[in-house]
Design a protein around this motif. Structure first.
Motif, short mmCIF file in Angstrom:
data_model
loop_
_atom_site.label_atom_id
_atom_site.label_comp_id
_atom_site.label_asym_id
_atom_site.label_seq_id
_atom_site.Cartn_x
_atom_site.Cartn_y
_atom_site.Cartn_z
N ASN A 51 47.42 28.82 50.40
CA ASN A 51 46.91 27.82 49.45
C ASN A 51 47.70 27.81 48.14
O ASN A 51 47.22 27.30 47.13
N GLN A 52 48.86 28.43 48.14
CA GLN A 52 49.76 28.42 46.98
C GLN A 52 49.32 29.33 45.84
O GLN A 52 49.82 29.25 44.72
N VAL A 53 48.36 30.21 46.11
CA VAL A 53 47.89 31.12 45.06
C VAL A 53 48.62 32.46 45.19
O VAL A 53 48.64 33.04 46.27
N PRO A 54 49.23 32.93 44.09
CA PRO A 54 49.92 34.22 44.17
C PRO A 54 48.93 35.35 44.47
O PRO A 54 47.77 35.29 44.04
N THR A 55 49.36 36.36 45.18
CA THR A 55 48.47 37.49 45.46
C THR A 55 48.35 38.34 44.20
O THR A 55 49.16 38.24 43.27
N TYR A 56 47.35 39.22 44.20
CA TYR A 56 47.12 40.08 43.06
C TYR A 56 48.38 40.91 42.73
O TYR A 56 48.82 40.97 41.58
N ASN A 57 48.95 41.55 43.75
CA ASN A 57 50.12 42.40 43.50
C ASN A 57 51.28 41.60 42.91
O ASN A 57 51.99 42.09 42.04
N ARG B 73 50.12 47.88 28.69
CA ARG B 73 49.13 46.85 28.91
C ARG B 73 47.86 47.45 29.48
O ARG B 73 47.87 48.43 30.24
N PHE B 74 46.74 46.84 29.09
CA PHE B 74 45.46 47.14 29.73
C PHE B 74 45.12 45.83 30.43
O PHE B 74 45.14 44.77 29.79
N ALA B 75 44.85 45.90 31.75
CA ALA B 75 44.76 44.67 32.53
C ALA B 75 43.44 44.53 33.29
O ALA B 75 43.41 44.58 34.52
N PRO B 76 42.34 44.37 32.59
CA PRO B 76 41.06 44.29 33.30
C PRO B 76 40.86 42.95 34.00
O PRO B 76 41.39 41.93 33.56
N SER B 77 40.12 42.98 35.08
CA SER B 77 39.74 41.75 35.76
C SER B 77 38.35 41.36 35.26
O SER B 77 37.47 42.22 35.20
N PRO B 78 38.15 40.09 34.90
CA PRO B 78 36.84 39.69 34.35
C PRO B 78 35.84 39.43 35.45
O PRO B 78 35.21 38.39 35.51
N THR B 79 35.69 40.40 36.35
CA THR B 79 34.87 40.18 37.54
C THR B 79 33.59 41.01 37.54
O THR B 79 32.84 40.99 38.51
N GLY B 80 33.36 41.78 36.48
CA GLY B 80 32.13 42.58 36.45
C GLY B 80 32.00 43.24 35.10
O GLY B 80 32.85 43.06 34.23
N ARG C 90 50.62 56.38 19.84
CA ARG C 90 51.47 57.57 19.64
C ARG C 90 52.95 57.21 19.76
O ARG C 90 53.79 57.76 19.04
N LEU C 91 53.26 56.29 20.68
CA LEU C 91 54.67 55.93 20.88
C LEU C 91 55.10 54.77 19.97
O LEU C 91 56.24 54.32 20.03
N LYS C 92 54.13 54.28 19.18
CA LYS C 92 54.37 53.11 18.31
C LYS C 92 54.91 51.93 19.13
O LYS C 92 55.89 51.27 18.76
N LEU C 93 54.26 51.69 20.26
CA LEU C 93 54.63 50.56 21.11
C LEU C 93 53.47 49.57 21.11
O LEU C 93 52.31 49.97 20.97
N PRO C 94 53.76 48.28 21.29
CA PRO C 94 52.65 47.32 21.33
C PRO C 94 51.81 47.45 22.60
O PRO C 94 52.31 47.90 23.64
N LEU C 95 50.56 47.06 22.48
CA LEU C 95 49.65 47.07 23.64
C LEU C 95 49.21 45.64 23.92
O LEU C 95 48.79 44.91 23.01
N MET C 96 49.34 45.25 25.19
CA MET C 96 48.90 43.92 25.59
C MET C 96 47.55 44.03 26.29
O MET C 96 47.34 44.96 27.09
N LEU C 97 46.67 43.09 25.99
CA LEU C 97 45.43 42.99 26.75
C LEU C 97 45.64 41.81 27.70
O LEU C 97 45.83 40.67 27.25
N ARG C 98 45.67 42.12 28.99
CA ARG C 98 45.94 41.06 29.96
C ARG C 98 44.70 40.87 30.83
O ARG C 98 44.31 41.77 31.59
N ILE C 99 44.10 39.72 30.70
CA ILE C 99 42.90 39.43 31.50
C ILE C 99 43.38 38.91 32.86
O ILE C 99 43.97 37.83 32.94
N GLU C 100 43.14 39.69 33.90
CA GLU C 100 43.64 39.33 35.23
C GLU C 100 42.62 38.44 35.92
O GLU C 100 41.78 38.90 36.70
N ASP C 101 42.72 37.16 35.59
CA ASP C 101 41.70 36.19 36.00
C ASP C 101 42.19 35.26 37.10
O ASP C 101 41.81 34.09 37.13
N THR C 102 43.05 35.77 37.99
CA THR C 102 43.58 34.86 39.00
C THR C 102 42.67 34.75 40.23
O THR C 102 42.81 33.84 41.02
#
Ligand code: GLU
Length: 445
Positions: free
Chosen positions: A169-175, A3-10, A29-41
């Protein structure tokens, strides 16, 4: 899955792009799928439209992905996981107020001891603080993980105290959000910047606990933390203040995606050749060969690579990139002698095709008059294909010679006082002579 997990913050930094690129290369190279995960929490820091900007840059760079996920869409799953962790005693509510924790920190400082959260404090403030956070139980043992780039990295139990996974406030932390998603999608390779090393033990603890409460084996994970990129001025971390650190800036300046990819893949890596394309890198790139020490950014070297990639372009591709008709591509290729980016080439072409400002290189009335004389002589001449014949004819008609002839000629034909040999440019100028030979209205007659 990777996965590539950029934050849409800049805006995308070259460090982020390097992470994206290496994830893509390894996935291919490993013939594995790649996920693009927008870390927008982090809703406070999200910037509208940054996700689209990330897609655009990645596409331009030739980096594709197999699955797109917005982390915020998994919010309910994160809270569900947290509930299961609470139910199974892997996590607990902590009512400590910030003031309470601050007082404990001060005590630790006074006692010259490192601060470590103690689980026994969890309910101490229960009466006064009805909004608890959720903490995952820390580790009583030291921990280590093997990093493909950095080697074995160890953490002392003292650093692994119980930590917050869901805020008051019920929001999960980044980690928590990050590790929960890595668990859900069975991420097998985590390639990211070394600034995330300190998050790794927490994320490992979260995934281990999830594996237990969900009764699901954990996907073995290979970690690779890439060294930071240092700027060339003071050798410090390349920050957003350095314009060359912005991928958009580099693209705007006319660095080709192929050269940027070439450069990022060679940072801290001994590639088998200097100039290569992304598809070539897919044949030989090995993540474990990335140097563990920090890489220094060099704009001069990127310019050199870009120059080579520009030279290797087919004329038709060059014309397309510059947005010019294919017949002008030979001129662009000649200007490559003195340019290293598309923007610089564009500038040369613009100067050549724009109406000439003969006052710009004004060297007194005399020079201005020579330019005007030559201009009229050239305008009256029939087209001549051969440069020598053209020169003879123009000299004769204008009655100018030597420097008095050549400098005005260069300005009238190229819009610049210096540059590539006119004899080389001229054959490719001929088809456009009429367009090129124009003066700014202030000087034209
Ligand atoms: N969202 C994080 C960042 O942009 C990356 C997290 C990760 O790769 O684990 O730095």
């Amino acid at each position: 899955m990777l996965r590539f997990a950029p934050s849409p913050t800049g805006s995308m930094h070259i460090g982020n792009l390097r992470v994206a690129l290496l994830n893509f290369i390894v996935a291919q190279r490993l013939k594995l799928p790649l996920m693009l995960r927008i870390e927008d929490t982090d809703t406070q820091r999200n910037i509208a439209g940054k996700d689209e900007e990330i897609f655009k840059i990645l596409k331009q760079m030739g980096v594709s992905w197999d699955q797109l996920v917005y982390q915020s869409a998994n919010f309910a799953t994160h809270l569900d996981y947290a509930k299961k962790l609470l139910d199974e005693g892997e996590a607990f509510y902590c009512h400590c107020t910030p003031e309470f924790l601050e007082a404990r920190k001060q005590e630790a400082i006074q006692a010259k001891k490192p601060f470590r959260y103690e689980d026994g404090w969890a309910l101490a403030e229960k009466e006064s603080n009805p909004n608890p956070v959720v903490r995952l139980k820390g580790s009583a043992q030291d921990m280590e993980f093997n990093d493909l780039v950095k080697g074995t990295i160890r953490f002392k139990a003292a650093e692994l105290d119980s930590f917050v996974i869901v805020r008051a406030n019920q929001v999960p932390t980044y980690n928590f959000a990050c590790a929960a998603d890595d668990f859900t999608y069975q991420i097998s390779h985590i390639i990211r910047g070394e600034d995330h090393i300190s998050n790794t033990p927490k994320q490992i603890l979260i995934k281990q606990a999830l594996s237990r409460v969900l009764n699901t084996p954990q996907t073995p994970t290979i970690y690779a933390h890439l060294p930071i990129i240092l700027n060339e001025d003071d050798g410090k971390k390349m920050s957003k203040r350095h314009e060359a650190s912005s991928v958009q800036w580099l693209l705007k300046e006319g660095f080709l995606p192929a050269s940027i990819a070439n450069y990022l893949a060679t940072m801290g890596y001994k590639a088998p050749k200097e100039i290569f394309s992304l598809s070539e890198a897919l044949e030989w790139f090995e993540l474990e060969k990335v140097s563990p020490s920090s890489a220094h950014f060099s704009l001069a070297y990127l310019r050199h690579l870009n120059h080579e990639h520009l030279k290797n372009l087919e004329p038709a591709s060059l014309a397309k990139l510059l947005g010019i008709e294919p017949a002008k591509a030979p001129l662009a290729r000649l200007f490559l002698e003195e340019c290293s980016t598309l923007a610089e080439l564009q500038e040369k072409l613009n100067a050549m095709f724009a109406p000439k400002d003969i006052a710009k290189d004004y060297e007194g009335q005399n020079f201005y008059d020579k330019c005007t004389t030559l201009y009229h002589a050239l305008k009256a001449m029939p087209a001549v294909a051969d440069f020598n014949a053209f020169k003879q004819e123009a000299m004769q008609r204008s009655q100018l010679k030597g420097k008095d002839f050549f400098k005005p000629l260069r300005i009238l034909l190229t819009g610049q006082a210096h540059g590539v040999e006119l004899a080389l440019l001229y054959p490719h100028i001929v088809p456009f002579l009429e367009q090129i030979l124009t003066l700014e209205s202030a000087h034209g007659c």
